[in-house]
Write a protein that holds these residues in place. Structure first.
Motif, PDB file in Angstrom:
ATOM      1  N   GLU A  41       0.709  -1.102   0.023  1.00 61.06           N
ATOM      2  CA  GLU A  41      -0.114   0.008   0.094  1.00 61.06           C
ATOM      3  C   GLU A  41       0.883   1.230  -0.054  1.00 61.06           C
ATOM      4  N   ALA A  42       2.208   1.067   0.533  1.00 62.40           N
ATOM      5  CA  ALA A  42       2.892   2.323   0.602  1.00 62.40           C
ATOM      6  C   ALA A  42       3.895   2.493  -0.833  1.00 62.40           C
ATOM      7  N   ARG A  43       3.964   1.539  -1.336  1.00 64.16           N
ATOM      8  CA  ARG A  43       4.914   1.412  -2.440  1.00 64.16           C
ATOM      9  C   ARG A  43       4.254   1.528  -3.652  1.00 64.16           C
ATOM     10  N   ARG A  44       5.048   2.371  -4.764  1.00 68.63           N
ATOM     11  CA  ARG A  44       4.357   2.416  -6.049  1.00 68.63           C
ATOM     12  C   ARG A  44       5.018   1.294  -6.909  1.00 68.63           C
ATOM     13  N   PRO A  45       4.554   1.202  -7.942  1.00 67.80           N
ATOM     14  CA  PRO A  45       5.056  -0.147  -8.727  1.00 67.80           C
ATOM     15  C   PRO A  45       6.389   0.121  -9.418  1.00 67.80           C
ATOM     16  N   VAL A  46       7.072  -0.887  -9.583  1.00 70.57           N
ATOM     17  CA  VAL A  46       8.453  -0.731 -10.222  1.00 70.57           C
ATOM     18  C   VAL A  46       8.376  -1.093 -11.739  1.00 70.57           C
ATOM     19  N   ASP A  47       9.126  -0.375 -12.572  1.00 67.58           N
ATOM     20  CA  ASP A  47       9.139  -0.554 -13.848  1.00 67.58           C
ATOM     21  C   ASP A  47      10.341  -1.428 -14.294  1.00 67.58           C
ATOM     22  N   LEU A  48      10.115  -2.563 -14.979  1.00 66.41           N
ATOM     23  CA  LEU A  48      11.099  -3.641 -15.346  1.00 66.41           C
ATOM     24  C   LEU A  48      10.842  -3.888 -16.681  1.00 66.41           C
ATOM     25  N   ALA A  49      11.910  -4.844 -17.231  1.00 68.71           N
ATOM     26  CA  ALA A  49      11.870  -5.389 -18.495  1.00 68.71           C
ATOM     27  C   ALA A  49      12.565  -6.720 -18.350  1.00 68.71           C
ATOM     28  N   LEU A  50      12.199  -7.709 -19.275  1.00 68.45           N
ATOM     29  CA  LEU A  50      13.100  -8.913 -19.420  1.00 68.45           C
ATOM     30  C   LEU A  50      14.273  -8.687 -20.262  1.00 68.45           C
ATOM     31  N   ARG A  51      15.634  -8.924 -19.962  1.00 70.29           N
ATOM     32  CA  ARG A  51      16.405  -8.842 -20.960  1.00 70.29           C
ATOM     33  C   ARG A  51      17.593  -9.717 -20.712  1.00 70.29           C
ATOM     34  N   GLY A  52      18.197 -10.320 -21.818  1.00 66.74           N
ATOM     35  CA  GLY A  52      19.290 -11.171 -21.923  1.00 66.74           C
ATOM     36  C   GLY A  52      19.026 -12.476 -21.272  1.00 66.74           C
ATOM     37  N   TRP A  79       7.735  -3.300 -18.744  1.00 61.57           N
ATOM     38  CA  TRP A  79       6.260  -3.718 -18.056  1.00 61.57           C
ATOM     39  C   TRP A  79       6.238  -3.219 -16.414  1.00 61.57           C
ATOM     40  N   ARG A  80       5.146  -2.944 -16.212  1.00 56.66           N
ATOM     41  CA  ARG A  80       4.954  -2.468 -14.547  1.00 56.66           C
ATOM     42  C   ARG A  80       4.710  -3.591 -13.793  1.00 56.66           C
ATOM     43  N   ALA A  81       5.680  -3.872 -12.727  1.00 55.12           N
ATOM     44  CA  ALA A  81       5.145  -4.861 -11.451  1.00 55.12           C
ATOM     45  C   ALA A  81       4.476  -4.028 -10.655  1.00 55.12           C
ATOM     46  N   ASP A  82       3.178  -4.362 -10.606  1.00 57.66           N
ATOM     47  CA  ASP A  82       2.316  -3.671  -9.786  1.00 57.66           C
ATOM     48  C   ASP A  82       1.499  -4.361  -8.794  1.00 57.66           C
ATOM     49  N   ARG A  83       2.175  -5.694  -8.354  1.00 57.41           N
ATOM     50  CA  ARG A  83       1.587  -6.551  -7.249  1.00 57.41           C
ATOM     51  C   ARG A  83       2.604  -7.138  -6.715  1.00 57.41           C
ATOM     52  N   LEU A  84       2.506  -7.307  -5.343  1.00 55.51           N
ATOM     53  CA  LEU A  84       3.510  -8.225  -4.704  1.00 55.51           C
ATOM     54  C   LEU A  84       2.906  -9.546  -4.279  1.00 55.51           C
ATOM     55  N   HIS A  85       3.504 -10.429  -4.542  1.00 55.83           N
ATOM     56  CA  HIS A  85       2.791 -11.810  -4.238  1.00 55.83           C
ATOM     57  C   HIS A  85       3.841 -12.757  -3.184  1.00 55.83           C
ATOM     58  N   PHE A 143       0.320  -2.576  -5.826  1.00 51.02           N
ATOM     59  CA  PHE A 143       1.299  -1.246  -5.140  1.00 51.02           C
ATOM     60  C   PHE A 143       0.345  -0.204  -5.481  1.00 51.02           C
ATOM     61  N   THR A 144       0.028   0.782  -4.379  1.00 46.75           N
ATOM     62  CA  THR A 144      -0.622   1.995  -4.468  1.00 46.75           C
ATOM     63  C   THR A 144      -0.098   2.987  -3.881  1.00 46.75           C
ATOM     64  N   GLY A 145       1.042   3.019  -3.483  1.00 44.99           N
ATOM     65  CA  GLY A 145       1.746   4.244  -2.831  1.00 44.99           C
ATOM     66  C   GLY A 145       2.334   5.009  -3.697  1.00 44.99           C
ATOM     67  N   GLU A 146       3.143   6.023  -3.068  1.00 41.59           N
ATOM     68  CA  GLU A 146       3.665   7.056  -3.812  1.00 41.59           C
ATOM     69  C   GLU A 146       5.291   7.042  -3.613  1.00 41.59           C
ATOM     70  N   ARG A 147       5.691   6.073  -2.835  1.00 45.65           N
ATOM     71  CA  ARG A 147       7.338   5.937  -2.756  1.00 45.65           C
ATOM     72  C   ARG A 147       7.788   5.100  -3.427  1.00 45.65           C
TER      73      ARG A 147
END
Length: 194
Positions: A75-86, A161-167, A190-194
């Motif tokens: 709830e406190a964290r924003r999503p993390v922007d990632l990609a698959l590479r190599g 892509w955006r990792a928008d959920r914690l599992h 993830f719904t936060g601002e930090r």
């Protein structure tokens, strides 16, 4: 008649999951490797994940106390922007795809997740985070294919892509024959601002 005895333990980890279209993109890139190396133990595409903290085998009763603090963290964290590479391999036995994007944010998130786990009183082996997505493993009696498959997708660059959920995930590893299977115990957006 064999009766299944319920286990009092569960194998647990905390992870992020790429969205289906990002996984499908990599799976298409892997099609030649699937055909060329059928003896590798390929992970199911739907189970691909990026592990933040591997907790190992836990008593079932240790899992519910993880839920509230992990929910608060998401709830406190924003999503993390990632990609698959190599790609690459661990010891020529494990084939993986690399992770690109906001790696600083990914490392911070993993650190926060691990702090939550420790604060819940759960001891686990703290290995350095090596962001990757495990694709396949070599069989004990046949180590061929992993390095070659890694070479075949070394230049792969997936879409962001955006990792928008914690599992919070359980696995059946060590619980009988067949492929490893994973299931979400719980997940949080993830719904936060930090």
């Amino acid at each position: 008649m064999n009766e299944q005895i319920p286990s009092s333990t569960v194998r647990v980890f905390i992870a992020l999951a790429p969205p289906d279209d990002a996984k499908d993109e990599l799976a298409r890139e892997l099609e030649p490797a699937y055909r060329a190396y059928p003896r590798l133990r390929w992970n199911r595409v739907e189970d691909w994940h990026v592990t933040l903290a591997f907790l190992g085998e836990l008593p079932v009763a240790a899992v519910p106390p993880l839920r509230p603090p992990l929910a608060d963290l998401a709830e406190a964290r924003r999503p993390v922007d990632l990609a698959l590479r190599g790609s690459g391999s661990f010891d020529g036995r494990v084939l993986w795809s690399g992770i690109d994007g906001d790696l600083d944010g990914l490392h911070r998130l993993a650190g926060e997740v691990r702090t939550v786990v420790r604060e819940c009183g759960i001891a686990f082996e703290e290995r350095p985070l090596r962001p990757h997505l495990t694709l396949a493993r070599a069989r004990r009696d046949d180590l061929s294919g992993v390095v070659e498959a890694a070479d075949g997708i070394a230049s792969f660059t997936g879409r962001p892509w955006r990792a928008d959920r914690l599992h919070l995930v359980a696995s059946n590893i060590g619980r009988g024959p067949g492929p490893i299977r994973y299931r979400d115990i719980a997940s949080w957006k993830f719904t936060g601002e930090r």
